[in-house]
Write an enzyme that holds these catalytic residues in place. Structure first.
Site, PDB file in Angstrom:
ATOM      1  CB  SER A 251      44.462  70.377  82.169  1.00  0.00           C
ATOM      2  OG  SER A 251      44.133  70.097  80.815  1.00  0.00           O
ATOM      3  CE  LYS A 252      40.564  67.339  87.762  1.00  0.00           C
ATOM      4  NZ  LYS A 252      39.296  67.582  88.487  1.00  0.00           N
ATOM      5  NE  ARG A 253      43.088  70.990  77.530  1.00  0.00           N
ATOM      6  CZ  ARG A 253      43.927  70.998  76.494  1.00  0.00           C
ATOM      7  NH1 ARG A 253      43.832  70.042  75.578  1.00  0.00           N
ATOM      8  NH2 ARG A 253      44.831  71.925  76.364  1.00  0.00           N
TER       9      ARG A 253
END
Length: 487
Positions: A251-253
């Site tokens: 994911s973006k994290r």
């Protein structure tokens, strides 16, 4: 029938690498089998879909080299290729299911459905629809419609079990009591994903549905619809998901996750293409650096792993560096120019007037680059003398031989008309003979004299690319700093 596969993204932004890996596997399989790769836009989520996002999808796929054989822009014999343009088609098959008693109208409200769900959970049963509207009479349906009630349409599940043979997962059995009669058209008249995807795949004669295993739970519902409408069920291949370095879903994290972000950072499409192909798939000879043609020739679904792949950002960066080093001098320079302009190091005019010189500069730092965006960091030495010296540079410059080295080097440089590598090496030998300095007391001091840094491009290339006038100017400035103790 020849192989026909599809990639069907929703136009809600740039493509996530997980989705583009799915597109890539479809593409490689189609090319390997001499089949067709179809692009279809699933834009029925009107709130989130946009034409702008649709264009971004085309750009991302084209940049990566995933050219489609049928779909938007280029057309084909099985269109339209956007779901919002296929409503009449869907309506026809919805009516067919209703007429044949394989689907029915459901007037249950949200509150009623929530109540059913809560009751089932309390009783330890799957929270599925209880079939309340399954056997409504025509009179009851007409009465509800006169009252202005909006109906959803549910598929009538008769089978107790659905079995599929997945190319990657193997034989899988699904009990239908886990989901019961499911909605295929919402009360607002919008057909749902599990229905439209079957219609689209069947009418477009898709032979293999290759997609992420997050869609595995949708498969039994889709198989039931295929069978109810008399369509041939395609072969399924559910590929494992991509995990982040911490083994949670990517994911973006975790950092960059969209194709566009990798593109902006300075990854090459060939490197990203190569790397994504190796996520949950391996070459028969365990090769890692592979061209598109080599990947097409070797790709097969039976070498796709059942296990999730971990996205290794460092390995991708390493692979990108290899592709950068294999670029021609001219092509690499052209690829680097936008990053140099954005950092304000060069202008279009400078590039036009000094392209060959700029190419020589970039060539001298090529081995340092893992990303195209790294170029500004490493090439800055050519455009700016560093006058804020670090401790290592200061320690060298206070040695007894340092000023004689720089003064002799300056004197020798001033004598020549121009610089090339041969002349530079002759000058260095003369400086060494005159001062007795050697090793870092010679070469590192000269490097500091021409750049103000203790690291950088190969020294002979740095000096030659800077040119006589710039080298003289810089060495004088460093000598001034030493004399004034300005460091």
């Amino acid at each position: 029938m020849s192989v026909r596969v599809r990639f069907a993204p929703s136009p809600t932004g740039h493509i996530h690498v997980g989705n583009v890996r799915t597109a890539l596997f479809n593409y490689l399989f189609a090319r390997n089998q001499g089949g067709k790769f179809i692009l279809r836009i699933e834009d029925t989520d009107l709130e989130r879909s946009s034409l702008e996002s649709e264009k971004l999808i085309y750009e991302d796929l084209q940049w990566l080299g995933l050219d489609w054989d049928e779909g938007p822009i280029i057309g084909g014999n099985y269109g339209p290729y956007k779901q919002t343009e296929r409503y009449k088609i869907y309506k026809k098959y919805i009516q067919k299911l209703l007429d044949e008693g394989k689907a029915y109208k459901c007037f249950c409200s949200k509150d009623e459905l929530e109540e059913m769900k809560e009751k089932a959970l309390k009783e330890g049963r799957p929270p599925r629809y209880n079939g309340k509207c399954r056997n409504l009479t025509l009179q009851e349906i007409e009465s509800f419609e006169k009252e202005g009630k909006k109906a959803s349409i549910r598929f009538k599940v008769e089978d107790l079990e659905v079995r599929i043979s997945d190319i990657i997962k193997g034989e899988i059995s699904f009990k239908t009591d886990a989901f019961g009669d499911f909605i295929i058209v919402r009360p607002d008249g919008m057909p749902v994903y599990n229905f439209v995807v079957v219609i689209d795949d069947a009418l477009m004669e898709i032979t293999h549905v290759i997609r992420g295993d997050d869609h595995l739970s949708n498969t039994p519902k889709q198989v039931l619809i295929y069978n109810a409408l008399g369509f041939k069920v395609p072969k399924f291949a559910h590929i494992p998901m991509i995990l982040g370095p911490d083994h949670s879903k990517l994911s973006k994290r975790h950092g960059d996750t969209s194709v566009n972000q990798f593109r902006e950072k300075g990854y090459l499409p060939e490197a990203l293409f190569n790397y994504l192909a190796l996520l949950s798939w391996s070459h028969p000879e365990e090769k890692e650096i592979l061209s598109k043609d080599e990947l097409i020739e070797a790709f097969s679904l039976d070498r796709v792993s059942k296990s999730a792949a971990v996205f290794d950002f460092e390995k991708l960066k390493w692979m990108n560096g290899i592709y950068i080093r294999n670029k021609s001098k001219e092509e690499l320079t052209k690829l680097c120019v936008p990053y140099l302009i954005s950092e304000g190091l060069v202008t279009d005019r400078y590039v036009n007037e000094n392209f060959d010189k700029l190419a020589d500069m970039i060539e001298s730092i090529r081995d340092n680059l893992e990303l195209l965006s790294d170029v500004a960091q490493y090439i800055e030495v050519y455009f700016k003398l560093n006058t804020i010296l670090d401790e290592k540079a200061k320690e060298l410059l206070v040695k007894d031989t340092s000023i004689p080295v720089l003064r002799t080097f300056l004197s020798e440089i001033e004598k020549v008309d121009e610089l090339n590598e041969k002349i530079y090496k002759t000058i260095v030998k003369s400086v060494q003979k005159s001062t007795g300095a050697k090793g870092k007391n010679l070469f590192m001091v000269i490097r500091i004299g021409v750049s103000g840094l203790t690291k950088g491009p190969e020294l002979d290339k740095l000096v030659v690319n800077l040119g006589k006038d710039e080298v003289v100017k810089r060495v004088r400035e460093i000598l001034r700093l030493i004399g004034n103790h300005d460091f």
